[in-house]
Design a protein around this motif. Structure first.
Motif, mmCIF file in Angstrom:
data_model
loop_
_atom_site.group_PDB
_atom_site.id
_atom_site.type_symbol
_atom_site.label_atom_id
_atom_site.label_comp_id
_atom_site.label_asym_id
_atom_site.label_seq_id
_atom_site.Cartn_x
_atom_site.Cartn_y
_atom_site.Cartn_z
ATOM 1 N N GLY A 188 29.435 36.872 39.845
ATOM 2 C CA GLY A 188 29.632 35.486 39.414
ATOM 3 C C GLY A 188 28.316 34.723 39.436
ATOM 4 O O GLY A 188 28.266 33.545 39.784
ATOM 5 N N ARG A 236 39.351 37.516 43.523
ATOM 6 C CA ARG A 236 40.107 36.297 43.769
ATOM 7 C C ARG A 236 41.575 36.511 43.437
ATOM 8 O O ARG A 236 41.894 37.067 42.399
ATOM 9 N N SER A 239 42.911 35.692 39.884
ATOM 10 C CA SER A 239 41.632 35.306 39.302
ATOM 11 C C SER A 239 41.733 35.256 37.792
ATOM 12 O O SER A 239 40.759 35.259 37.085
ATOM 13 N N LYS A 244 42.680 29.581 38.100
ATOM 14 C CA LYS A 244 41.395 28.917 38.150
ATOM 15 C C LYS A 244 41.337 27.616 37.353
ATOM 16 O O LYS A 244 40.330 26.954 37.341
ATOM 17 N N ASN A 287 34.337 27.640 38.578
ATOM 18 C CA ASN A 287 35.598 28.382 38.544
ATOM 19 C C ASN A 287 35.616 29.485 37.498
ATOM 20 O O ASN A 287 36.588 30.218 37.386
ATOM 21 N N SER A 288 34.559 29.597 36.732
ATOM 22 C CA SER A 288 34.566 30.594 35.655
ATOM 23 C C SER A 288 34.745 31.982 36.237
ATOM 24 O O SER A 288 34.020 32.386 37.148
ATOM 25 N N ASP A 289 35.722 32.691 35.689
ATOM 26 C CA ASP A 289 36.042 34.015 36.218
ATOM 27 C C ASP A 289 35.500 35.072 35.256
ATOM 28 O O ASP A 289 36.190 35.541 34.367
ATOM 29 N N SER A 292 37.458 38.704 35.232
ATOM 30 C CA SER A 292 38.711 38.851 34.487
ATOM 31 C C SER A 292 38.579 38.439 33.036
ATOM 32 O O SER A 292 39.140 39.068 32.152
#
Ligand code: RAT
Ligand code: ZN
Length: 471
Positions: A188, A236, A239, A244, A287-289, A292
């Motif tokens: 991340g 997460r 996630s 998110k 919060n950018s995942d 996924s």
């Protein structure tokens, strides 16, 4: 077709293992066309980070990491040679590897007389011939070590490397295949991702990141995507898009978003999005995942596996730079299990750095058809540990795993990493076939050859061709 006699078993297995062509499914080797990034030769061998770490255990206090790294490559190699090969015997695995390599190159006399200059003259006879000499050396090493091809580690985020791919992709020998390294997407590391997107002219959005990855896939044509997980890596919970969204800025939510089918993740969606359409934010934020929403999506689209290396603790001693990385005592293997079940259409290749994780990893491999275990990595790449891990894996997984990868950074290292591993793996197999014989099943030489070829790359290739829809 004749069964192998019990008294011949060991010699048959040793000779079959020695002559099997292997697939080296993870290395840091780069082809000669990558210029300075293609590492080979005596000074590179001696300054391998394993040896730098070993050197610092007994280095004089006056030699600080700063003063060591300020030296030129050749001078670094000289101090390591003096400390680890002259002042004491080179009995460690990394030191012995240098000896095996030099002897494989026909330098046993030079080794016996500790004649560094003669060793350097040997290498100069290739180096002085520029690209042609390097290509010849590369071919010699591959042929002699019985490596059919090696998978590289190609890092688009690294501008030094990227220039060898774009604007024009350099041609290289089929001995090298690509793997697209994407660590920032797993850790991340938004700053690196944003910088990469901006400097290459992509929108700084999740869709921009997906397109960046797709375009690099088109350029590098990787066998798989890969990453080493950070030591504190957690998957997460939820996630995926739904969870998110809390805290997402309203403006961003209005932006159009390219929806990618994620039916395999419906469980999370039902809980978190009430079946709503995916309206993930287009701007990147905390919060950018990326895992996924970028990596997994592109892997699914492109049918590309992900290779994970789990359990390294980077920068345990930062002063030592690349020699200062360590291992976590126990990595959370539950992360791998959750990844395999949450993304059933994605194939995962995995290896763990801690000896403590090896048993659990083998169990997981027998639970998930989309998981393939490979190799004895780094601190586990020592003969005694290779022996123990391979025996356990054969007992638990049969031949449905890949026994080893070299992780070579210096081309010449293929000449020691593979023979050292082959010797240990052959010992284990000879014992296992002997036990099988006692139980009443005597294999033929052809059957033994088939099994060995699976363990040294065949199982990996079979795994890659697995149809995702059948998983
Ligand atoms: O084994 C190694 O050479 C390590 O430094 C790591 O690079 C590791 O192999 C990795 O790929 O992360
Ligand atoms: Zn590696």
């Amino acid at each position: 077709k004749t069964p192998v006699q019990a008294e011949e078993m060991t010699s048959v297995v040793i000779s079959e293992v020695a002559s099997t062509l292997v697939i080296d499914l993870h290395t840091h080797l780069l082809p000669p066309s990558h210029g300075m990034l293609c590492l080979w030769g005596f000074d590179e061998l001696l300054t391998y980070h394993y040896l730098v770490a070993e050197y610092f255990m007994t280095a004089p206090a006056s030699m600080t990491p700063e003063s060591f790294y300020a030296l030129g490559k050749r001078e670094q190699a000289d101090v390591i040679w003096q400390a680890l090969f002259v002042d004491r015997s080179p009995v460690s695995e990394a030191c012995r590897g240098v000896i095996t390599t030099l002897v494989a190159l026909g330098l046993s006399n030079e080794v016996a007389t500790r004649d560094l200059e003669a060793i350097r003259r040997f290498y100069a006879s290739y180096r002085d011939r520029g690209l042609e000499g390097t290509e010849e050396f590369s071919e010699r090493v591959f042929a002699q070590s019985g490596v059919q091809y090696a998978v590289m580690t190609n890092i688009p985020f690294d501008t030094n490397e990227a220039q060898h791919w774009r604007p024009e992709r350099k041609d290289y020998s089929e001995r090298y295949r690509s793997a697209l390294r994407v660590d920032p997407l797993l850790s991340g590391d938004r700053a690196t991702i944003e910088k990469a997107l901006k400097t290459s002219g992509y929108e700084v959005t999740l869709e921009g990141a997906r397109q960046y990855l797709r375009d690099w896939c088109d350029t590098m044509k990787p066998e798989y995507m890969m990453a080493s997980t950070p030591h504190d890596f957690v998957l997460r919970e939820g996630s995926l898009a739904g969870v998110k969204k809390t805290g997402v800025n309203e403006e961003a939510m209005k932006q159009p978003f390219a929806f990618v089918d994620q039916t395999n993740n419906m469980a999370d969606c039902v809980v978190n999005c009430d079946g709503a359409e995916d309206d993930s934010p287009t701007v990147l934020d905390e919060n950018s995942d990326f895992l996924s929403e970028v990596l997994m999506k592109v892997c699914e689209e492109r049918n590309l596996p992900v290779a994970l290396k789990i359990g390294a603790h980077r920068g345990v001693n930062k002063q030592l730079q690349s020699a200062g990385d360590g291992v976590v005592a126990f990595a959370d293997a539950g992360v791998l299990s959750r990844l395999c079940s949450r993304f059933p259409k994605v194939l995962f290749l995995a290896t763990f750095l801690s000896r403590n994780n090896q048993h659990e990893a083998a169990v997981l491999a027998s639970k998930f058809r989309n998981l393939h275990i490979y190799g004895c990595w780094w601190f586990c790449n020592n003969p005694s540990i290779i022996r123990e891990i391979t025996q356990m894996r054969v007992e638990m997984l049969g031949t449905a795993f890949t026994a080893q990868h070299s992780d070579a950074r210096v081309l010449d290292q293929l000449l020691y990493k593979w023979p050292h591993s082959r010797a240990m793996i052959a010992n284990v197999l000879a014992e296992e076939y002997a036990k099988l014989d006692v139980s009443g099943w005597t294999p033929t030489r052809g059957e033994i050859r088939r099994d060995i070829s699976r363990l040294f790359g065949g199982s990996y290739e079979e795994f890659l061709t697995k149809s995702l829809s059948a998983v």
